[in-house]
Design a protein around this motif. Structure first.
Motif: not given
Length: 304
Positions: A52-54, A62-63, A214-217
């Motif tokens: 959702w940030m993306f 990654y941020l 890890a989820g963000c990666l």
């Protein structure tokens, strides 16, 4: 030979991400002596935050590590403080109640995700999603034309950086040393004045933050859907057993071994056999190496 090296590289990159997932569960297991079976669902929450940030703000996944990790840290603290801790205090005929509770927490998180976000498969179409680095571009006389996926490589490098930062925290800070003392000997830690209750809360939050990172990666290279948590809970559990219960060093080796083994199985046996290979190495560890990689590392130190 080129195919073998390419598969090995892919396995190492995957194993680095697996290790980060496993370390979070291992930390919680070492300090609290319970298996957190909501681990994968917490990772799923981290992936939805990155998604959702993306989608809404165009923030690179990654941020989002810097956003999801603090959120998961505080979510983990709330779960431990208000759900798990009260159960730990209750004398029960069934001492595994706290483990069953984590299963329930995972089911609640998965169902909430289904209610709010439906069961659709989602992804973050980043511009570098299909990009790759080729060895021949940097070494013209290279004997093998190996390639590295950009998102896999970046995810691996960030996972290594997080692991190093965790090692520094556990080894060099007072809070980290208190967590290690609590994991090694609860009674001795109490006698030395360590606030064991606080360390348990912090550890659960830290383990949740790691799996959130890890989820963000994973989100740039993996589809997201509400029921995906169970798969990664199983992976974390296998790594915890393979590495040795409560051993962060063992979890790193366990993650790498599992990643390489799955990659080799997928290449030389078939993609559908990768989960089977995961179970095989899990059973083999239970039979031939019940103490996990930690027991081998301990024997090596004693031998020296």
């Amino acid at each position: 030979m080129e195919s073998f090296l390419q598969t090995l590289i892919a396995g190492v990159l995957l194993g680095g991400l697996y290790a980060l997932i496993g370390i979070g569960m291992t930390l919680i297991m070492g300090v609290m002596k319970i298996i957190n079976l909501a681990h994968g669902e917490l990772m799923m929450v981290g992936m939805y935050i990155a998604f959702w940030m993306f989608t809404l703000f165009g923030i690179d996944p990654y941020l989002s590590v810097f956003i999801a990790s603090p959120i998961l840290f505080f979510l983990g603290i709330l779960i431990q403080r208000f759900l798990i801790n009260p159960v730990l205090k209750v004398d029960s005929i069934l001492p595994e109640n706290q483990v069953i509770l984590t299963v329930g927490i995972g089911m609640v998180l998965a169902n909430l995700a289904t209610i709010f976000f439906k069961s659709d498969y989602r992804a973050t179409p980043v511009s570098y999603g299909t990009s790759a680095w080729y060895l021949s571009d940097y070494w013209e006389s290279a004997p093998f034309d190996l390639s590295l996926s950009v998102p896999w490589t970046v995810s691996f490098v960030i996972a290594v950086a997080i692991t190093i930062a965790l090692w520094f925290f556990l080894s060099k800070t007072d809070s980290g040393k208190s967590i290690r003392a609590t994991a090694q000997d609860l009674d001795a830690a109490l006698l030395m004045g360590v606030n064991v209750k606080l360390m348990r809360v912090v550890t659960f939050g830290l383990g949740s933050a790691l799996v959130g990172a890890a989820g963000c990666l994973f989100i740039p290279i993996y589809y997201l859907f509400p029921s995906m948590g169970g798969q990664f809970t199983l992976i974390a559990f296998v790594i915890t057993i393979l590495g040795g219960l409560g051993s962060t060093n063992g979890a790193i080796f366990g993650g790498l071994i599992l990643g390489i083994f799955e990659s080799m199985t997928a290449t030389y046996v078939g993609m559908g056999w990768a989960p089977v290979g995961r179970f095989l190495i899990f059973v083999a560890a239970l039979i031939f190496l019940p103490g996990g990689m930690a027991s081998l590392l301990k024997k090596k130190r004693i031998g020296k």
